[in-house]
Design an enzyme around this catalytic site. Structure first.
Site, PDB file in Angstrom:
ATOM      1  CB  THR A 186      -0.951   0.057   1.214  1.00  0.00           C
ATOM      2  OG1 THR A 186      -1.611   1.324   1.213  1.00  0.00           O
ATOM      3  CG2 THR A 186      -0.225  -0.126   2.539  1.00  0.00           C
ATOM      4  CD  GLU A 329      -3.220  -0.526   5.073  1.00  0.00           C
ATOM      5  OE1 GLU A 329      -4.083  -0.417   4.177  1.00  0.00           O
ATOM      6  OE2 GLU A 329      -2.351   0.330   5.275  1.00  0.00           O
ATOM      7  CE  LYS A 440      -7.522   5.437  -2.844  1.00  0.00           C
ATOM      8  NZ  LYS A 440      -8.215   4.360  -2.169  1.00  0.00           N
ATOM      9  CD1 TRP A 445      -3.074   5.048  -1.678  1.00  0.00           C
ATOM     10  CD2 TRP A 445      -4.006   6.966  -1.016  1.00  0.00           C
ATOM     11  NE1 TRP A 445      -4.076   4.750  -0.793  1.00  0.00           N
ATOM     12  CE2 TRP A 445      -4.677   5.903  -0.375  1.00  0.00           C
ATOM     13  CE3 TRP A 445      -4.432   8.278  -0.741  1.00  0.00           C
ATOM     14  CZ2 TRP A 445      -5.724   6.097   0.509  1.00  0.00           C
ATOM     15  CZ3 TRP A 445      -5.483   8.466   0.137  1.00  0.00           C
ATOM     16  CH2 TRP A 445      -6.117   7.385   0.754  1.00  0.00           C
TER      17      TRP A 445
HETATM   18  P1  AMP Z   1      -6.271   1.755  -0.511  1.00  0.00           P
HETATM   19  O1  AMP Z   1      -5.556   1.038   0.578  1.00  0.00           O
HETATM   20  O2  AMP Z   1      -5.358   2.333  -1.525  1.00  0.00           O
HETATM   21  O3  AMP Z   1      -7.360   0.931  -1.095  1.00  0.00           O
HETATM   22  O4  AMP Z   1      -6.971   3.019   0.128  1.00  0.00           O
HETATM   23  C1  AMP Z   1      -7.824   2.945   1.251  1.00  0.00           C
HETATM   24  C2  AMP Z   1      -8.358   4.308   1.578  1.00  0.00           C
HETATM   25  O5  AMP Z   1      -9.186   4.789   0.513  1.00  0.00           O
HETATM   26  C3  AMP Z   1      -9.216   4.390   2.808  1.00  0.00           C
HETATM   27  O6  AMP Z   1      -8.469   4.432   3.997  1.00  0.00           O
HETATM   28  C4  AMP Z   1      -9.987   5.683   2.529  1.00  0.00           C
HETATM   29  O7  AMP Z   1      -9.205   6.824   2.850  1.00  0.00           O
HETATM   30  C5  AMP Z   1     -10.204   5.631   1.038  1.00  0.00           C
HETATM   31  N1  AMP Z   1     -11.510   5.012   0.733  1.00  0.00           N
HETATM   32  C6  AMP Z   1     -11.756   3.734   0.398  1.00  0.00           C
HETATM   33  N2  AMP Z   1     -13.076   3.534   0.190  1.00  0.00           N
HETATM   34  C7  AMP Z   1     -13.693   4.715   0.426  1.00  0.00           C
HETATM   35  C8  AMP Z   1     -15.054   5.161   0.414  1.00  0.00           C
HETATM   36  N3  AMP Z   1     -16.057   4.355   0.091  1.00  0.00           N
HETATM   37  N4  AMP Z   1     -15.297   6.447   0.735  1.00  0.00           N
HETATM   38  C9  AMP Z   1     -14.289   7.291   1.056  1.00  0.00           C
HETATM   39  N5  AMP Z   1     -12.984   6.935   1.081  1.00  0.00           N
HETATM   40  C10 AMP Z   1     -12.681   5.664   0.776  1.00  0.00           C
END
Ligand code: AMP
Length: 543
Positions: A186, A329, A440, A445
């Site tokens: 990640t 995670e 994001k 990211w």
């Molecule tokens: P990743 O590990 O790259 O999948 O990113 C995870 C992060 O994406 C989370 O901790 C949130 O900050 C953001 N995220 C994922 N799903 C959502 C959602 N439905 N609404 C808002 N933020 C989200």
């Protein structure tokens, strides 16, 4: 007194053998480079998984090796999704959107011994291969692209490798369900990317989530198209869920344009699919020209699913999004929306507000909201906010090699998500902010800290802070707030030109604003919150 039930491992071989035995007749379609399609069945796919198992042994890949993939969503990728873990090895999906430096760091950190790479992505990976000393083989998967393949002893051809390998004839066994099955790095934290390691047990339990009725509810009659990449958090567990349920599958392959996606959804009468909001924003304007009436489930997550977007789909197709939240995670599904009996009384508009929330924690996942200052639990009164902390059988307890994540896990073993939310008394979570200093964009990211450091390396810059600004298509884009050194002058173009050789193109800020000073917190840190408040309502050029 102990229970008297059999202690059988929750392991991926069960999903493989079940799919092979019961669903061999089901079809898997993969879109190829240049608009073609390849069709196979689960039966033929399973033979390839068995061939691949033998091939990995034949190539001398260690028993618990990390097997890298650099691939689109394809049937071949699904073969690797099974062959690596069912032979005790660890599938390591490399994110094709990362920068060269991050990719080499990740492949070396994971000690990948072999990387399977789609031919259309080879040009991106090949220049890095000399910096990946542990990787002994690069196996090129033909995806219809005719990019040149280097003449190098490390390069093998996937189809040829399979043809030369007899299918493994026994039953796959993984005796310890806690054995690693897959890993995914990640970049959603500061510092180097961190390795999240999924076990067989966590993966099997998480796969069941896509089968539950208060969720995607995948079933044998479904035709599922996972659009969310298989290199990003296991495509939300959909590939394993499909095999467990015995659905037909459609994989979009290398062409991720909205036009290609909508055509596949229509042509194959897809019933369930999942993607980030940016994908759905691209598809929305095309709905009038396509018949997507077969769809019954549209998973949307990875970034907040805006109410207006969800409502636009509901108006056009009669189904709103199934909004989900999670992170690499958390395997990743941690919360999901589903309609509840107490929503029946609400107006359509109120229901749309609830759908824009991230939903209720999935069965087996525990959440708590914690005040970052006091460390106390925050009540679920829909007003007070706290950081979401998560615990459960598919939530990480540490990062690979124990590196870099001390602060991310609490002393009592919960994951600090860095997302700030309120929750109503039914547990429907509403994300309001995040403590992670990241932007994001389109589901991937951008590190504000890295951008700031690069900008501050400019000799005329005194200070710089980067904040996320809402964007119609990409959900968020970076804006740089720059303080120029006294007596100097600088233009936005000069800042962008300075960044161009230093960061990926998609990281370049959409705007540069010059300010007198970066606001600070009481302890002298940049107060991004104050800056975000200052730029609330900011209109990005072109948004
Ligand atoms: P990743 O590990 O790259 O999948 O990113 C995870 C992060 O994406 C989370 O901790 C949130 O900050 C953001 N995220 C994922 N799903 C959502 C959602 N439905 N609404 C808002 N933020 C989200």
């Amino acid at each position: 007194m102990l229970g008297l039930m059999q202690d059988r491992p929750l392991a991926l071989p069960h999903i493989f053998h079940r799919a092979e035995q019961f669903f061999g007749h089901k079809e898997i379609v993969t879109a190829t480079w240049g608009g073609g399609e390849e069709r196979t069945t689960i039966a033929d796919w399973a033979v390839n998984v068995r061939r691949l198992a033998t091939a990995l042994d034949r190539l001398g890949i260690s028993e618990d090796a990390r097997v890298g993939t650099f691939s689109w969503n394809t049937a071949a990728h699904l073969e690797l999704y099974m062959a690596a873990p069912c032979t005790g090895r660890v599938l390591h999906t490399l994110n094709i959107r990362l920068f060269p430096d991050q990719l080499t760091y990740i492949a070396n950190h994971a000690e990948d011994e072999i990387i399977f790479v789609d031919r259309s992505l080879l040009g991106q990976l090949w220049p890095l291969t000399d910096k990946m000393p542990d990787v002994r083989h690069f196996v090129v998967i033909d995806d219809g692209c005719d990019d040149p393949v280097p003449d190098d002893p490390r390069v093998l051809n996937y189809a040829q490798l399979l043809a030369e390998s007899e299918p493994f004839t026994g039953r796959f066994e993984v005796a310890d369900e806690n054995t690693a099955a897959a890993m995914c790095y990640t970049s959603g934290t500061t510092g180097n990317p961190k390795g999240v390691v999924y076990s067989h047990r966590s993966t099997v339990l998480h796969s069941l989530i896509s089968l539950i009725a208060d969720g995607p509810g995948l079933r044998e009659t479904d035709v599922v198209m996972p659009i969310v990449p298989m290199f990003h958090a296991n495509a939300w567990g959909l590939p394993y869920g499909c095999l467990l349920a015995g659905t037909s599958m459609v994989f979009p392959g290398p062409n991720m344009t909205p036009g290609a996606i909508v055509s596949l959804l229509e042509k194959h009468r897809v019933t369930a699919t999942g993607g980030v909001p940016t994908i759905w924003m691209g598809v929305l304007p095309l709905l009038d020209d396509h018949d997507l009436s077969s769809l019954r489930v549209m998973l949307c997550g990875g970034s907040a699913a805006p109410k207006s977007l969800s409502e636009a789909f509901r108006e056009k197709l009669g189904i709103p999004f199934l909004h989900a939240w999670g992170m690499t995670e958390t395997s990743p599904i941690a919360t999901m929306y589903s309609p509840r009996s107490h929503h029946a009384e609400l107006t359509e508009d109120q229901r749309a507000d609830i759908r824009a929330r991230q939903g209720q924690s999935a069965p087996l996942v525990d959440l708590r909201l914690v005040d970052p200052d006091t460390g106390e639990d925050v009540p679920w009164d829909d007003v007070q906010t706290g950081e979401i902390q998560a615990a459960g059988p598919w939530i990480a307890k540490e990062y690979y090699k124990g590196e870099g994540g001390g602060a991310q896990f609490t002393e009592d073993g919960w994951l600090r998500t860095g997302d700030v939310a309120a929750a109503d008394s039914y547990g429907f979570v509403r994300l309001v902010d995040r403590t992670k200093d990241l932007v994001k964009s389109g589901g991937e990211w951008i590190s504000s800290v890295e951008l700031e450091n690069e900008i501050m390396a400019h000799p005329k810059v005194a200070e710089a802070a980067v904040i996320a600004i809402p964007h119609e298509r990409w959900v968020e884009r970076p804006v740089a707030c720059v303080v120029v050194k006294p007596g100097e002058s600088l233009t936005a173009e000069e800042v962008i030109e300075h960044l161009k050789p230093r960061v990926a193109k998609w990281w370049l800020p959409d705007a540069v604003e010059f300010i007198d000073e970066v606001p600070k917190t009481s302890v002298g840190k940049f107060s991004k919150k104050t800056l975000r408040d200052k730029f609330a309502g900011y209109k990005l050029p072109g948004s």
